[in-house]
Design a protein around this motif. Structure first.
Motif, PDB file in Angstrom:
ATOM      1  N   PHE A  47      37.797  44.682  44.730  1.00  0.00           N
ATOM      2  CA  PHE A  47      38.215  44.828  46.093  1.00  0.00           C
ATOM      3  C   PHE A  47      38.143  43.383  46.582  1.00  0.00           C
ATOM      4  CE2 PHE A  47      37.268  45.222  50.597  1.00  0.00           C
ATOM      5  CZ  PHE A  47      38.610  46.603  50.806  1.00  0.00           C
ATOM      6  N   ALA A  48      36.995  43.114  46.588  1.00  0.00           N
ATOM      7  CA  ALA A  48      37.116  41.346  46.454  1.00  0.00           C
ATOM      8  C   ALA A  48      38.434  40.187  46.091  1.00  0.00           C
ATOM      9  CB  ALA A  48      35.723  40.517  46.458  1.00  0.00           C
ATOM     10  N   LEU A  49      38.588  40.512  44.951  1.00  0.00           N
ATOM     11  CA  LEU A  49      39.372  40.077  43.992  1.00  0.00           C
ATOM     12  C   LEU A  49      41.231  40.368  44.743  1.00  0.00           C
ATOM     13  CD1 LEU A  49      38.807  39.705  40.389  1.00  0.00           C
ATOM     14  CD2 LEU A  49      38.304  38.254  41.719  1.00  0.00           C
ATOM     15  N   ASP A  50      41.180  41.612  44.865  1.00  0.00           N
ATOM     16  CA  ASP A  50      42.600  42.208  45.403  1.00  0.00           C
ATOM     17  C   ASP A  50      42.609  41.666  47.296  1.00  0.00           C
ATOM     18  OD1 ASP A  50      44.051  43.759  44.384  1.00  0.00           O
ATOM     19  OD2 ASP A  50      43.472  45.588  45.078  1.00  0.00           O
ATOM     20  N   GLY A  51      41.402  40.749  47.343  1.00  0.00           N
ATOM     21  CA  GLY A  51      41.213  40.364  48.808  1.00  0.00           C
ATOM     22  C   GLY A  51      41.907  38.746  48.695  1.00  0.00           C
ATOM     23  N   ILE A  52      41.221  38.164  47.919  1.00  0.00           N
ATOM     24  CA  ILE A  52      41.376  36.723  47.943  1.00  0.00           C
ATOM     25  C   ILE A  52      42.845  36.117  47.614  1.00  0.00           C
ATOM     26  CG2 ILE A  52      40.246  35.186  45.968  1.00  0.00           C
ATOM     27  CD1 ILE A  52      37.417  35.948  46.907  1.00  0.00           C
ATOM     28  N   THR A  53      43.507  37.092  46.424  1.00  0.00           N
ATOM     29  CA  THR A  53      44.810  36.893  45.110  1.00  0.00           C
ATOM     30  C   THR A  53      45.891  37.330  46.265  1.00  0.00           C
ATOM     31  OG1 THR A  53      44.192  38.733  44.885  1.00  0.00           O
ATOM     32  CG2 THR A  53      43.300  37.327  43.584  1.00  0.00           C
ATOM     33  N   SER A  54      45.564  37.798  47.394  1.00  0.00           N
ATOM     34  CA  SER A  54      46.748  38.532  48.259  1.00  0.00           C
ATOM     35  C   SER A  54      46.206  37.145  49.192  1.00  0.00           C
ATOM     36  CB  SER A  54      46.344  39.587  48.750  1.00  0.00           C
ATOM     37  OG  SER A  54      45.614  41.231  48.407  1.00  0.00           O
ATOM     38  N   PHE A  55      45.666  37.228  49.662  1.00  0.00           N
ATOM     39  CA  PHE A  55      45.117  36.501  51.131  1.00  0.00           C
ATOM     40  C   PHE A  55      45.332  34.593  50.792  1.00  0.00           C
ATOM     41  CE2 PHE A  55      46.296  40.212  52.890  1.00  0.00           C
ATOM     42  CZ  PHE A  55      46.836  40.335  54.018  1.00  0.00           C
ATOM     43  N   SER A  56      44.777  34.144  49.894  1.00  0.00           N
ATOM     44  CA  SER A  56      44.765  32.926  49.105  1.00  0.00           C
ATOM     45  C   SER A  56      45.148  32.430  47.948  1.00  0.00           C
ATOM     46  CB  SER A  56      43.070  32.714  49.340  1.00  0.00           C
ATOM     47  OG  SER A  56      42.816  31.568  48.770  1.00  0.00           O
TER      48      SER A  56
ATOM     49  N   ASN B  66      31.293  51.233  44.028  1.00  0.00           N
ATOM     50  CA  ASN B  66      30.241  50.963  43.387  1.00  0.00           C
ATOM     51  C   ASN B  66      30.832  49.532  43.189  1.00  0.00           C
ATOM     52  OD1 ASN B  66      32.738  50.697  41.429  1.00  0.00           O
ATOM     53  ND2 ASN B  66      31.975  52.354  40.622  1.00  0.00           N
ATOM     54  N   TYR B  67      29.541  48.723  42.976  1.00  0.00           N
ATOM     55  CA  TYR B  67      29.690  46.711  42.361  1.00  0.00           C
ATOM     56  C   TYR B  67      31.250  47.080  41.538  1.00  0.00           C
ATOM     57  CZ  TYR B  67      25.769  46.649  44.895  1.00  0.00           C
ATOM     58  OH  TYR B  67      24.371  46.599  46.039  1.00  0.00           O
ATOM     59  N   TRP B  68      31.316  47.994  40.686  1.00  0.00           N
ATOM     60  CA  TRP B  68      32.988  47.179  39.956  1.00  0.00           C
ATOM     61  C   TRP B  68      33.684  47.532  41.004  1.00  0.00           C
ATOM     62  CZ3 TRP B  68      34.977  44.753  36.776  1.00  0.00           C
ATOM     63  CH2 TRP B  68      35.998  44.851  36.067  1.00  0.00           C
ATOM     64  N   LYS B  69      33.790  48.459  41.689  1.00  0.00           N
ATOM     65  CA  LYS B  69      35.331  48.628  42.530  1.00  0.00           C
ATOM     66  C   LYS B  69      35.196  47.828  43.495  1.00  0.00           C
ATOM     67  CE  LYS B  69      36.203  53.146  43.003  1.00  0.00           C
ATOM     68  NZ  LYS B  69      36.541  54.814  43.959  1.00  0.00           N
TER      69      LYS B  69
END
Ligand code: UDP
Ligand code: MG
Length: 327
Positions: free
Chosen positions: A225-234, A218-221
């Motif tokens: 997920f997007a935050l995880d992506g950004i904070t893990s890689f940038s 859902n949009y919350w997940k």
């Protein structure tokens, strides 16, 4: 990139399928894999990871496998829902094949592509990932958010993550081993796949709607997920913070100097409540945003230092012809 020397033999292939409540999809998926891989004449194994399903998925999986005693299969049932990324890692760890293909259980990753992927592997590529040309059956908002996310990630991160690419790909053993060496707990797989490198190539396909059941996203997940992506890689969000701080401080300094000058020239007057309160609120807001961004990173550091296992296995069983070697 130049591929490594061509490979001519027939490898053992592992199909790794993490699933959460996919009782309706597992039987057609297993039949489809059997058909496609049978046509390719490959030796293969199926690795199923039950990510804490609450429906009859596990029983269905068991029944399907019992009907095919000759099929080499490993089933892991996790102790609860750990999320797709953890379940996929569990599956990769259990896989034994020389080439490994993670697939979604909902038939959105068509097994027909494994043949063409294997072709590329034979040419010498270590990773062949599938790029979606179309996303049928997904809402306009989902497509738009996905599109913006990939573009934003492309901007923010120095690891270039191919857009419109999911976890569906064929990987050589060396790539799987590299992935499993990465110790992080927050496993943004798309990023990790890109980070490990090796000789990668793409093939394109049209993504169909899921076969049955409902997506558990859902949009919350997706947001997390997007935050995880950004904070893990940038680290760009942190840099923006300090950059913004410097700019605002400089502006404040200039404004202060101007105020001093004005007071010297024209004396003191006391209007300015509106500008004052605007500045206070604006800066207060900026500081809170800054704390929030710091908190996102700090929270992830917290998760990492706890060093808990990525997943726990409740039950595990294997069937079919044994493979030599440990695991
Ligand atoms: N999945 C999982 N754990 C979860 C959520 C999903 O193992 O917590 C599995 C799901 O059963 C499916 C795959 O991950 O096999 C992709 O999920 P889904 O189809 O819901 O995602 P979408 O295709 O919408 O991105
Ligand atoms: Mg899906």
């Amino acid at each position: 990139m130049q591929p490594s020397p061509a490979r001519h033999h027939s490898p053992l292939l592992s199909a790794v399928v993490p699933f959460l409540n996919e009782a309706a999809n597992l039987p057609p998926l297993i039949s489809c894999l059997e058909l496609q891989l049978g046509e390719l004449g490959l030796a293969w194994e199926l690795v199923l990871v039950d990510d804490g399903s609450t429906d009859s998925s596990l029983a269905v999986a068991r029944r399907e496998l019992e009907r095919r005693p000759g099929l080499r299969a490993t089933v892991l049932s996790l102790s609860r829902n750990f999320g797709k990324e953890a379940a996929l890692t569990a599956g990769l760890e259990a896989s034994r094949g020389e080439v490994v293909v993670p697939l979604d259980a909902d038939l959105q990753d068509p097994p027909e592509l494994i043949g063409p992927m294997l072709e590329q592997w034979r040419q010498g590529f270590d990773v062949v990932y599938a790029v979606r040309r179309q996303r049928a059956g997904e809402s306009r908002t989902k497509r738009l958010t996905a599109f913006s996310f990939y573009r934003l990630m492309g901007r923010l991160s120095s690891t270039s993550i191919p857009p419109d690419t999911g976890d569906f790909r064929l990987m050589d053993r060396c790539v799987v081993e590299a992935l499993l060496q990465l110790p992080e707990r927050s496993r943004f797989m798309k990023g990790l796949f890109a980070w490990v490198g090796f000789r990668q190539t793409a093939i394109t396909y049209n993504r169909e709607p899921r076969h049955g059941g409902r997506s558990t996203w859902n949009y919350w997940k997706l947001w997390n997920f997007a935050l995880d992506g950004i904070t893990s890689f940038s680290r760009v969000p942190l840099q923006v913070l300090s950059g913004g701080g410097v700019v605002i401080a400089l502006l404040a300094l200039l404004y202060g100097a101007w105020m001093v000058l004005r007071t010297l020239l024209f004396g003191i007057d006391l209007p300015g409540y509106a500008s004052l309160i605007t500045a206070v609120l604006f800066l207060g807001g900026l500081q809170l945003i800054g704390l929030g961004v710091l908190g996102e990173y700090l929270g992830r550091v917290f998760e990492e230092v706890k060093g808990r296992p990525l997943y726990l296995v409740r039950e595990r069983w294997q069937q079919g012809p044994a493979l030599e070697g440990p695991r």
